[in-house]
Motif scaffolding. Structure first.
Motif, PDB file in Angstrom:
ATOM      1  N   GLY A 290       1.445   3.387   4.723  1.00 54.90           N
ATOM      2  CA  GLY A 290       0.992   3.317   3.339  1.00 54.90           C
ATOM      3  C   GLY A 290       1.085   1.917   2.760  1.00 54.90           C
ATOM      4  O   GLY A 290       0.128   1.414   2.153  1.00 54.90           O
ATOM      5  N   SER A 291       2.229   1.259   2.938  1.00 59.70           N
ATOM      6  CA  SER A 291       2.409  -0.074   2.353  1.00 59.70           C
ATOM      7  C   SER A 291       1.480  -1.092   3.002  1.00 59.70           C
ATOM      8  O   SER A 291       0.924  -1.961   2.312  1.00 59.70           O
ATOM      9  N   LEU A 292       1.282  -0.966   4.324  1.00 60.71           N
ATOM     10  CA  LEU A 292       0.401  -1.912   5.009  1.00 60.71           C
ATOM     11  C   LEU A 292      -1.057  -1.708   4.599  1.00 60.71           C
ATOM     12  O   LEU A 292      -1.801  -2.681   4.415  1.00 60.71           O
ATOM     13  N   LEU A 293      -1.467  -0.456   4.453  1.00 59.47           N
ATOM     14  CA  LEU A 293      -2.828  -0.198   3.994  1.00 59.47           C
ATOM     15  C   LEU A 293      -3.025  -0.718   2.567  1.00 59.47           C
ATOM     16  O   LEU A 293      -4.093  -1.240   2.214  1.00 59.47           O
ATOM     17  N   GLY A 294      -1.982  -0.587   1.758  1.00 57.23           N
ATOM     18  CA  GLY A 294      -2.051  -1.122   0.407  1.00 57.23           C
ATOM     19  C   GLY A 294      -2.252  -2.630   0.421  1.00 57.23           C
ATOM     20  O   GLY A 294      -3.035  -3.182  -0.365  1.00 57.23           O
ATOM     21  N   GLU A 295      -1.558  -3.317   1.310  1.00 60.68           N
ATOM     22  CA  GLU A 295      -1.715  -4.769   1.427  1.00 60.68           C
ATOM     23  C   GLU A 295      -3.120  -5.141   1.879  1.00 60.68           C
ATOM     24  O   GLU A 295      -3.614  -6.236   1.574  1.00 60.68           O
ATOM     25  N   LEU A 296      -3.764  -4.235   2.635  1.00 62.30           N
ATOM     26  CA  LEU A 296      -5.132  -4.487   3.085  1.00 62.30           C
ATOM     27  C   LEU A 296      -6.168  -4.158   2.020  1.00 62.30           C
ATOM     28  O   LEU A 296      -7.369  -4.346   2.232  1.00 62.30           O
ATOM     29  N   GLY A 297      -5.724  -3.638   0.859  1.00 62.47           N
ATOM     30  CA  GLY A 297      -6.632  -3.384  -0.252  1.00 62.47           C
ATOM     31  C   GLY A 297      -7.025  -1.928  -0.434  1.00 62.47           C
ATOM     32  O   GLY A 297      -7.849  -1.618  -1.311  1.00 62.47           O
ATOM     33  N   PHE A 298      -6.438  -1.017   0.340  1.00 58.79           N
ATOM     34  CA  PHE A 298      -6.771   0.401   0.182  1.00 58.79           C
ATOM     35  C   PHE A 298      -6.038   0.969  -1.031  1.00 58.79           C
ATOM     36  O   PHE A 298      -4.866   0.656  -1.273  1.00 58.79           O
ATOM     37  N   THR A 299      -6.721   1.826  -1.776  1.00 57.80           N
ATOM     38  CA  THR A 299      -6.102   2.488  -2.926  1.00 57.80           C
ATOM     39  C   THR A 299      -5.319   3.708  -2.459  1.00 57.80           C
ATOM     40  O   THR A 299      -5.477   4.172  -1.322  1.00 57.80           O
TER      41      THR A 299
END
Length: 391
Positions: free
Chosen positions: A368-377
């Motif tokens: 979750g945190s890594l996807l968030g860093e990639l710009g995913f909501t």
């Protein structure tokens, strides 16, 4: 002192399993690199190995983040490519061609990231054997190490994954060399290390022996030692190794144990002559050592400069006084919450060991945190999870 983190700021993406590939990432992570491990949905199967494989995951996957992706799905692959798009280093140790088939080979990824250093850990470097499947044990057998380890006619693998780990170390050496070259060129490159060639490098001393002497090296249990006293000896209770490897140590050894008659024999003052007289010398030394208890002998030898070693078991290392006092073991929390200590990176930098407490991550713990860093909501992440693309 703070823990040394000389590789801080380097982003590493790991597509690995078993030992060799994870060992590369483990070393980089211990030196401060940001290592992100890409696991399949359901987790890396190395997590659940039993028997001799049950220690692989906790030993070689500390200090890493975990993201779980379905690389069989185009969206999962797209996320993997996005992770790598600004990475410094990629590590993989899957079968030859596997990453290329996924579109995650060096040529494809370097088009969008020319600074990428792509480390492939394989069984063999390019050549006639490169498509064979190799394991640590396969390499030890093929490369001559098992022949040198066991008695004549009884090849024996070493008692640890020495080739996996050493091959991983060579991978780190290649990566760091490529990082240095990138400072000058601005460009990354593909580097490789392998199990087979690592094994051959390790037995190179025996190849050199053949070149020097004209005679093939005998297996280590049957070798003619370079020193007369260089063996395991039985005390009153437990065995101990003792080595006398110089003429000065021979003098010290004789004085320490009051071996006046042996020291008086000037024909064996030089090492090579002692080797020739080994059959005459060794029975006396074995008889002498057998009169001591092991701990008394250790107390006598400690501080003399004479090489010696009690024959320890792996479980003894948990409480070894030197490792405990010197920071040689770091606190680790296993996935199930078990507390233990495992070996830290065996180096020191600026007077400090690169050692820190570690908690092994569950599969996909950082997805979750890594996807968030990639710009995913949050909504997009929930959709990906529901579709089985991430975990």
């Amino acid at each position: 002192m703070n823990q040394p983190t000389p590789l801080a700021g380097l982003k590493v993406i790991e597509f690995t399993h078993m030992v060799m590939g994870p060992a590369v990432g483990a070393i980089l992570a211990s030196l401060g690199a940001d290592v992100i491990r890409v696991e399949p949905i359901g987790g890396d199967r190395t997590r659940n190995l039993v028997g001799s494989g049950s220690g692989y995951f906790p030993m070689y996957n500390r200090h890493k983040q975990s993201i779980s992706l379905n690389l069989k799905d185009p969206e999962g692959l797209a996320i993997a490519r996005k992770l790598v798009s600004d990475a410094d280093i990629l590590i993989e140790n899957y079968r030859p061609g596997a990453m290329d088939r996924l579109g995650l080979g060096y040529e494809a990824l370097s088009e969008n990231n020319e600074r990428l250093i792509y480390c492939s850990e394989k069984g063999f470097l390019p050549g006639p054997y490169e498509n064979r499947t190799a394991l640590d044990e396969v390499a030890q057998m093929m490369g001559g190490l098992a022949y040198m380890t066991g008695p004549p006619g009884q090849p024996l693998r070493a008692g640890s994954s020495v080739i996996d780990v050493t091959g991983g170390m060579f991978g780190v050496i290649a990566i760091l060399a490529a990082v240095e070259e990138r400072h000058r060129t601005g460009k990354g490159q593909k580097v490789q290390s392998s199990l087979f060639e690592t094994t051959v490098y390790l037995i190179g001393q025996h190849m050199a022996q053949k070149a020097v002497t004209g005679k093939a090296a005998d297996p280590m249990p049957a070798r003619i030692s370079a020193w007369a006293i260089y063996d395991v000896f039985q005390t009153k209770d437990d065995p101990i190794f003792i080595g006398v490897v110089t003429d000065a140590l021979w003098e010290k050894f004789c004085k320490l144990f009051a071996l006046d008659e042996l020291w008086a024999d000037e024909s064996i003052r030089e090492n090579n002559n002692r080797v020739a007289a080994r059959d005459r010398i060794m029975p006396q030394i074995r008889e002498l050592v057998a009169t001591y208890r092991r701990d008394d002998l250790i107390a006598l030898l400690d501080g003399t400069g004479l090489p010696f070693a009690p024959i320890a078991r792996t479980e003894d290392m948990f409480d070894d006084p030197h490792l405990t006092a010197s920071g040689g073991l770091e606190d680790v929390t296993l996935v199930d919450g078990t507390q233990t200590r495992l070996p830290a990176l065996p180096i020191e930098m600026n007077g400090t060991r690169p050692s820190a407490a570690a908690t092994l991550k569950t599969e996909g713990a950082d997805t979750g945190s890594l996807l968030g860093e990639l710009g995913f909501t949050a909504e997009q992440i929930a959709t990906l999870k529901a579709a089985g693309i991430v975990h």
